[in-house]
Design a protein around this motif. Structure first.
Motif, short mmCIF file in Angstrom:
data_model
loop_
_atom_site.label_atom_id
_atom_site.label_comp_id
_atom_site.label_asym_id
_atom_site.label_seq_id
_atom_site.Cartn_x
_atom_site.Cartn_y
_atom_site.Cartn_z
N LYS A 86 108.96 14.37 95.86
CA LYS A 86 109.55 13.47 96.84
C LYS A 86 109.25 12.03 96.46
O LYS A 86 108.14 11.69 96.07
CB LYS A 86 109.01 13.77 98.24
CG LYS A 86 109.43 15.12 98.80
CD LYS A 86 108.91 15.31 100.22
CE LYS A 86 109.35 16.66 100.78
NZ LYS A 86 108.85 16.87 102.17
N GLU A 87 110.27 11.21 96.58
CA GLU A 87 110.10 9.78 96.36
C GLU A 87 110.94 9.05 97.40
O GLU A 87 112.14 8.86 97.24
CB GLU A 87 110.55 9.40 94.94
CG GLU A 87 110.21 7.95 94.59
CD GLU A 87 110.52 7.62 93.16
OE1 GLU A 87 110.87 6.47 92.90
OE2 GLU A 87 110.45 8.52 92.30
N GLY A 88 110.27 8.68 98.51
CA GLY A 88 110.99 8.13 99.66
C GLY A 88 111.86 9.21 100.26
O GLY A 88 111.41 10.31 100.58
N SER A 89 113.13 8.93 100.40
CA SER A 89 114.05 9.92 100.97
C SER A 89 114.65 10.81 99.89
O SER A 89 115.38 11.76 100.18
CB SER A 89 115.19 9.20 101.71
OG SER A 89 115.90 8.35 100.82
N ASP A 90 114.32 10.52 98.65
CA ASP A 90 114.86 11.30 97.50
C ASP A 90 113.98 12.52 97.26
O ASP A 90 112.76 12.41 97.13
CB ASP A 90 114.88 10.40 96.26
CG ASP A 90 115.85 10.94 95.22
OD1 ASP A 90 116.56 11.91 95.54
OD2 ASP A 90 115.88 10.40 94.10
N VAL A 91 114.60 13.67 97.19
CA VAL A 91 113.88 14.94 96.98
C VAL A 91 114.48 15.64 95.75
O VAL A 91 115.69 15.72 95.59
CB VAL A 91 113.98 15.86 98.21
CG1 VAL A 91 113.24 17.17 97.95
CG2 VAL A 91 113.44 15.17 99.45
N ARG A 112 118.46 18.23 92.29
CA ARG A 112 118.32 17.76 93.66
C ARG A 112 118.94 18.75 94.65
O ARG A 112 118.91 18.51 95.85
CB ARG A 112 118.96 16.37 93.81
CG ARG A 112 118.07 15.29 93.22
CD ARG A 112 118.73 13.93 93.22
NE ARG A 112 117.75 12.90 92.86
CZ ARG A 112 117.34 12.65 91.63
NH1 ARG A 112 117.79 13.38 90.62
NH2 ARG A 112 116.44 11.71 91.39
#
Length: 368
Positions: A86-91, A112
């Protein structure tokens, strides 16, 4: 109200049907075969290919991915879920495994969208809908070789799936037809070539005896043989003998081709280069007239030969006997010399035993 409910139900049925295109559920595993996908790499750019398969074993939670890029190039990966990043809202989801049957080369898959979703026909609508290929597609990373490529499967549709099935059917039909044509060529070509060469050889021999000369130059023939083993010569050298078959030979749709032969419209057309061979065989024997039996007796060797032996009598060819009876007097001993082509007499000469002059006297020749 009922009509509205019917439309809703029908829409749901269609959605389910579209989702299930290319999906197979059996026991504890599910597999989805995508009819079309795109691959992107630094070497190839973006290319399309057919048959991208994602397999999930629910019991072991293992995945298998197959990509048939082109003839002779196939990737098969055995994978297991590793972790979620996870990187912020990016999964993103990471899977690790090996490339099967390729020295078990290690591979990392980065996506993703969970692989478990891809077994449900969750692909992209089209290439145009992919805004960021590297980010949205399934990425394959090979740590050992630093090779990286991405694959974007295109969602199966009923129409596209039917079109693919039709292509497969046509391809299989073409394969079967080619196999039939290949067998026909293999069965008929040897017979056709042998028959034609023998026929041409007989023509050359006939011309040799008719005109008293050899045909020295080689020439090319085109012929066709059908299922009944009927052979038609289409072209002899530069002379076209059948314009319709000549057009078929040059312009007809080829069902199978091998070297100088091809199958067109169920018939085997072939081209051969023919070099005439006139082989003149030389023969010799001896003869004497026997008063007691009132007949000529023939011996295997000439009288002039050291190998002559009266015990080695022979039966001379009928044509030789006739010429001897008509041209040699019934007295003395003679050595005979004659030549043949294809067992047919070309010339006959004799030398009388005991004479000083040893020059053979010619009594028959096709050249005169």
């Amino acid at each position: 109200m009922k009509r509205t409910l019917f439309v809703v139900v029908l829409t749901l049925v269609n959605i389910v049907a579209y989702c299930q295109v290319g999906v197979k559920n059996e026991g504890h595993y599910t597999v989805c075969t995508y009819d079309k996908a795109y691959l992107k790499s630094d070497n190839t750019g973006i290319i399309s290919f057919e048959d991208f398969e994602v397999f999930h074993d629910k019991k072991t939670n293992e995945y298998r991915i197959k990509a048939f890029i082109r003839e002779g190039t196939e990737y098969t990966f055995n994978l297991k879920y590793d972790k979620t990043v996870k990187e912020g809202s990016d999964v993103a989801y990471l899977y690790k495994g090996v490339r099967s049957n390729f020295m078990d080369e290690s591979v990392v898959v980065f996506t993703r969208t969970k692989l478990s979703a891809y077994v449900k026909n969750v692909g992209f609508d089209s290439l145009d809908t992919i805004k960021d290929f590297d980010k949205q597609a399934i990425s394959f990373i090979f740590p050992k070789t630093y090779l990286v490529f991405s694959v974007a499967p295109i969602k199966n549709t009923i129409e596209a799936h039917k079109a693919k099935e039709e292509r497969i059917r046509q391809k299989e039909a073409a394969r079967v037809a080619k196999g039939i044509a290949k067998k026909k060529l293999e069965d008929l070509l040897p017979y056709g070539e042998a028959f034609l060469k023998d026929s041409l050889q007989q023509q050359v021999i006939k011309e040799f005896f008719d005109n008293g000369r050899k045909v020295e130059s080689s020439f090319t023939c085109v012929a066709v043989i059908d299922d009944n083993k009927q052979i038609t010569i289409i072209r002899n050298g530069d002379d076209i003998l059948d314009e319709k078959l000549e057009y078929e030979w040059l312009k007809g749709e080829v069902e199978y081709k091998y070297k100088n032969a091809k199958v067109v419209n169920g018939k085997v057309f072939f081209e051969i280069s023919f070099a005439p061979k006139i082989e003149i065989q030389e023969h010799e024997c001896s003869v004497r007239y026997d008063k007691k039996t009132n007949s000529y007796i023939y011996y295997e060797k000439p009288y002039r030969s050291n190998a002559f032996d009266e015990s080695n009598q022979m039966e001379a060819p009928k044509e030789i006997r006739k010429i001897v009876e008509d041209n040699i007097v019934k007295k003395g001993k003679y050595s005979l010399y004659w030549k043949t082509v294809d067992e047919k007499l070309v010339s006959l000469s004799y030398v009388k035993h005991g004479l000083v002059d040893t020059v053979p006297i010619e009594v028959y020749s096709i050249y005169k």
